[in-house]
Design a protein around this motif. Structure first.
Motif, PDB file in Angstrom:
ATOM      1  N   LYS A   6       0.871  -1.177   0.030  1.00 27.45           N
ATOM      2  CA  LYS A   6      -0.109   0.039  -0.064  1.00 27.45           C
ATOM      3  C   LYS A   6       1.027   1.330  -0.111  1.00 27.45           C
ATOM      4  CE  LYS A   6      -4.067   2.057   2.276  1.00 27.45           C
ATOM      5  NZ  LYS A   6      -4.738   2.021   3.502  1.00 27.45           N
ATOM      6  N   CYS A   7       0.648   2.182  -0.774  1.00 26.89           N
ATOM      7  CA  CYS A   7       1.209   3.499  -0.734  1.00 26.89           C
ATOM      8  C   CYS A   7       1.309   4.222   0.406  1.00 26.89           C
ATOM      9  CB  CYS A   7       0.896   4.211  -2.098  1.00 26.89           C
ATOM     10  SG  CYS A   7       1.936   5.886  -2.387  1.00 26.89           S
ATOM     11  N   ASN A   9       1.686   7.390   0.997  1.00 22.28           N
ATOM     12  CA  ASN A   9       1.641   8.748   0.783  1.00 22.28           C
ATOM     13  C   ASN A   9       0.142   8.759   1.115  1.00 22.28           C
ATOM     14  OD1 ASN A   9       0.419  11.212  -0.390  1.00 22.28           O
ATOM     15  ND2 ASN A   9       1.632  10.774  -2.375  1.00 22.28           N
ATOM     16  N   GLU A  11      -2.140  10.840   0.659  1.00 20.47           N
ATOM     17  CA  GLU A  11      -3.174  11.599  -0.431  1.00 20.47           C
ATOM     18  C   GLU A  11      -3.514  10.508  -1.400  1.00 20.47           C
ATOM     19  OE1 GLU A  11      -1.689  15.187  -1.683  1.00 20.47           O
ATOM     20  OE2 GLU A  11      -1.808  15.908   0.222  1.00 20.47           O
ATOM     21  N   CYS A  12      -2.732   9.359  -1.120  1.00 23.13           N
ATOM     22  CA  CYS A  12      -2.578   8.097  -2.305  1.00 23.13           C
ATOM     23  C   CYS A  12      -3.517   6.978  -1.917  1.00 23.13           C
ATOM     24  CB  CYS A  12      -1.601   7.912  -3.286  1.00 23.13           C
ATOM     25  SG  CYS A  12      -1.620   6.583  -4.495  1.00 23.13           S
ATOM     26  N   LYS A  14      -3.059   3.921  -2.795  1.00 19.68           N
ATOM     27  CA  LYS A  14      -3.356   2.800  -3.541  1.00 19.68           C
ATOM     28  C   LYS A  14      -2.498   1.580  -3.173  1.00 19.68           C
ATOM     29  CE  LYS A  14      -4.169   1.825  -8.086  1.00 19.68           C
ATOM     30  NZ  LYS A  14      -5.608   1.174  -8.518  1.00 19.68           N
ATOM     31  N   SER A  15      -3.393   0.451  -3.487  1.00 17.47           N
ATOM     32  CA  SER A  15      -2.985  -0.995  -3.109  1.00 17.47           C
ATOM     33  C   SER A  15      -2.560  -1.729  -4.454  1.00 17.47           C
ATOM     34  CB  SER A  15      -3.862  -1.663  -2.281  1.00 17.47           C
ATOM     35  OG  SER A  15      -4.073  -1.176  -0.917  1.00 17.47           O
ATOM     36  N   TYR A  16      -1.410  -2.439  -4.131  1.00 20.59           N
ATOM     37  CA  TYR A  16      -0.945  -3.237  -5.303  1.00 20.59           C
ATOM     38  C   TYR A  16      -0.539  -4.638  -4.700  1.00 20.59           C
ATOM     39  CZ  TYR A  16       0.157   1.236  -7.487  1.00 20.59           C
ATOM     40  OH  TYR A  16      -0.124   2.509  -8.057  1.00 20.59           O
ATOM     41  N   CYS A  29       4.753   3.883  -7.225  1.00 23.00           N
ATOM     42  CA  CYS A  29       3.429   3.891  -6.941  1.00 23.00           C
ATOM     43  C   CYS A  29       2.984   4.382  -8.623  1.00 23.00           C
ATOM     44  CB  CYS A  29       2.715   4.635  -6.019  1.00 23.00           C
ATOM     45  SG  CYS A  29       1.133   4.769  -5.895  1.00 23.00           S
ATOM     46  N   LYS A  30       2.002   3.729  -9.393  1.00 23.25           N
ATOM     47  CA  LYS A  30       1.664   4.077 -10.556  1.00 23.25           C
ATOM     48  C   LYS A  30       0.645   5.024 -10.386  1.00 23.25           C
ATOM     49  CE  LYS A  30       2.059  -0.643 -12.141  1.00 23.25           C
ATOM     50  NZ  LYS A  30       1.349  -1.871 -12.352  1.00 23.25           N
ATOM     51  N   GLN A  31      -0.021   5.510  -9.204  1.00 26.46           N
ATOM     52  CA  GLN A  31      -0.938   6.385  -9.216  1.00 26.46           C
ATOM     53  C   GLN A  31      -0.131   7.906  -8.787  1.00 26.46           C
ATOM     54  OE1 GLN A  31      -4.343   6.015  -8.705  1.00 26.46           O
ATOM     55  NE2 GLN A  31      -5.218   7.819  -8.219  1.00 26.46           N
ATOM     56  N   CYS A  32       0.714   7.791  -7.786  1.00 20.39           N
ATOM     57  CA  CYS A  32       1.309   9.248  -7.482  1.00 20.39           C
ATOM     58  C   CYS A  32       2.789   9.333  -7.621  1.00 20.39           C
ATOM     59  CB  CYS A  32       1.180   9.282  -6.155  1.00 20.39           C
ATOM     60  SG  CYS A  32       1.879   8.362  -4.929  1.00 20.39           S
TER      61      CYS A  32
END
Length: 72
Positions: A6-7, A9, A11-12, A14-16, A29-32
């Motif tokens: 899990k990122c 950050n 504000e992000c 995002k889980s991977y 992280c592909k999101q941030c």
């Protein structure tokens, strides 16, 4: 066996899921774009950075945000 990440950050978040062969490496992280250290047995990174701060772990969260201890 896949590793759940899990990122760190706030504000992000995002889980991977990544393959175990990536353990010991760092992915972005592909999101941030935040770097995530791939380690077994954890769901967050201890080397994530937010500005000049290195995030250690997530302590908790509530309706108005999350609390993270960090090194300056």
């Amino acid at each position: 066996m896949p590793i759940l990440l899990k990122c760190a950050n706030p504000e992000c978040g995002k889980s991977y899921s990544v393959a175990a062969r990536h353990a010991g490496s760092t992915i972005d992280c592909k999101q941030c774009g935040q770097p995530i250290e791939v380690t077994t047995g954890t769901t967050t990174t201890s080397r994530a950075k937010l500005g000049r701060f290195r995030i250690i772990k997530r302590l908790g969260a509530g309706a108005f945000g999350a609390v993270y201890p960090a090194y300056d």
